[in-house]
Design an enzyme around this catalytic site. Sequence first.
Site, PDB file in Angstrom:
ATOM      1  N   ASP A   1       0.851  -1.184   0.000  1.00 16.70           N
ATOM      2  CA  ASP A   1       0.000   0.000   0.000  1.00 16.70           C
ATOM      3  C   ASP A   1       0.890   1.238   0.000  1.00 16.70           C
ATOM      4  O   ASP A   1       0.819   2.076   0.896  1.00 16.70           O
ATOM      5  CB  ASP A   1      -0.905  -0.054   1.250  1.00 16.70           C
TER       6      ASP A   1
HETATM    7  C1  SPV Z   1      -7.259   1.901   3.321  1.00 15.58           C
HETATM    8  O1  SPV Z   1      -8.186   1.112   3.520  1.00 15.58           O
HETATM    9  O2  SPV Z   1      -6.494   1.799   2.381  1.00 15.58           O
HETATM   10  C2  SPV Z   1      -7.104   3.030   4.204  1.00 15.58           C
HETATM   11  C3  SPV Z   1      -7.491   2.894   5.578  1.00 15.58           C
HETATM   12  O3  SPV Z   1      -6.552   4.012   3.793  1.00 15.58           O
HETATM   13  S1  SPV Z   1      -6.149   2.367   6.420  1.00 15.58           S
HETATM   14  O4  SPV Z   1      -5.683   1.138   5.885  1.00 15.58           O
HETATM   15  O5  SPV Z   1      -6.609   2.248   7.803  1.00 15.58           O
HETATM   16  O6  SPV Z   1      -5.115   3.391   6.324  1.00 15.58           O
HETATM   17 MG    MG Z   2      -5.550   3.763   2.092  1.00 22.71          MG
END
Ligand code: SPV
Ligand code: MG
Length: 539
Positions: free
Chosen positions: A54
């Site tokens: 991510d």
């Molecule tokens: C996501 O779901 O990608 C978010 C929320 O941004 S978190 O993972 O809590 O950052």
């Molecule tokens: Mg996110």
Amino acid sequence: MKKTTRFRQLLASPELEFLIEAHNGISARIGEEAGFRGIWAGGLCMSAQYGVRDSNEASWTQVLEMLEFMADATSIPILLDGDTGYGNFNNVRRLVRKLEQRGIAAVCIEDKLYPKTNSFIDGDKQQLADVDEFCSRIKAGKDAQADDEFAIITRVEAFIAGWGLDEALRRAEAYHAAGSDGILIHSALASASEVLAFQREWAGRSPVVIVPTKYHATPTDVFREAGFSIAIWANQLLRAAVVAMQETARTIQREQNLRSVEDRIAPVKELFRLQGASELQEAEERYLPKRQARSRALILAASRGSALGELTEHRPKTMVKIRGRPLLSHIVSAYNAAGIKRINVVRGYLPEAIDLPAISYADNADYADTSELVSLACGLGSDPDDSMDLYVSYGDVIFKRYILDALAETEDDFAIVVDTEWHESVNRGRAADYVSCTQPHSRRAFYQQTFLERAAEDLPENSIHGEWMGFMKISAAALPRFRGMVATLAAEPGSRKAKLHELLTALVRNGEQVRVIYTTGHWLDIDSLEDVVAAGSFA
Ligand code: SPV
Ligand code: MG
């Protein structure tokens, strides 16, 4: 209603609303079917389903591609987790335009720097964006949207980065002033204390969205009472799928069979349903040119064929070999060559000896005391499909494909093939199904259709026009009627031994027109050892 409008309504709703995470078309549809009114296309799960981190490893256009599938698969609004907006104000403008083009209702951008990383990975080390610079992203995004209802949610990462409430409020205020349509206040604490404190101080200046991933134990009523606008269940579908996939993969790997998993996984049919396969079938009906009615065949092969003596001691006549292959296999090949692959065979004598592949079977257990009509009734009963034309023929008649082609050309409800060389059978004194027709075979019969009048084994010679070879074609439209007639006739007392020529005569008596196709030769009825020998050169 537009998806953008529907998202606005969720945002403005006095109730606490919910978004469910989805990361591809099928999960989005599953979320909608479960009753959710909106979808969170989260960066964490979108990147995870691609198998990357991510951290903006999947490009924004790769995310966009997937969003298009998700939007197409659903009717509810999608809020994209747009990370930091993938750059500066210019990237946000372009993002907003592209999202609108793909039917996405809203985007959330967070006040960090590109490339970002997930808030739960060393959040306190993450650098926040300069407030003014971030406000320029918001303003550019708002100016770029063509649809007034498109929403830009701004995410305040002050708590994540280790700042306090004051910084969070200062930022939220600046973003609000820059045109943000709502604040997503994020927290990595296991309690909701930070987001609740923010909500109290923010005092409803704009809708507030939360993501209770870490403070999942907080009762939802607490969020409701605090007056939050939307709670996002941000990653549960993918996490559920991961557990199911891991368990299933390990089990299959260990057991090397599907026995214990089959009942615990979605049937293939469920995938078809989620994909909307039935809609495509309906569309094919509407748009594709109608294919020629397909055909199937019913072969009556119940009798032993005692006249062949030893040859049929261990097998029925239809399995006697002609040129090294069973008679039935020659028949099947002729049907196949005419494009007919669905074949049903009625067995009787030594049924287990008839075992050709890719054929379905019906058994006339009473074959010794019954005749062709009962076998026909048995075969019809075993296959209730009336969507195709049906060809009926005997398991001891071999023929050239030409015969089927001639039948295929007819559009009549009932058609039979009649051999004009009937004299030979009369001369040899063999039992045959003779027919009398509306006109004899002549040149005239080429341009004037001929129909059946009578069929019998004992027609007076001067009324015989030909010999029926046992071939009959029944159109799909006439099949229900035909079934009815066969059932009625087969139920009559004394009809257990009825032959098919009696059925032909009954059809005519009932007012049906039975089209006659005259041919000369091209078939062979295997009744004796001599016929078996002759069949060798025929085949
Ligand atoms: C996501 O779901 O990608 C978010 C929320 O941004 S978190 O993972 O809590 O950052
Ligand atoms: Mg996110």
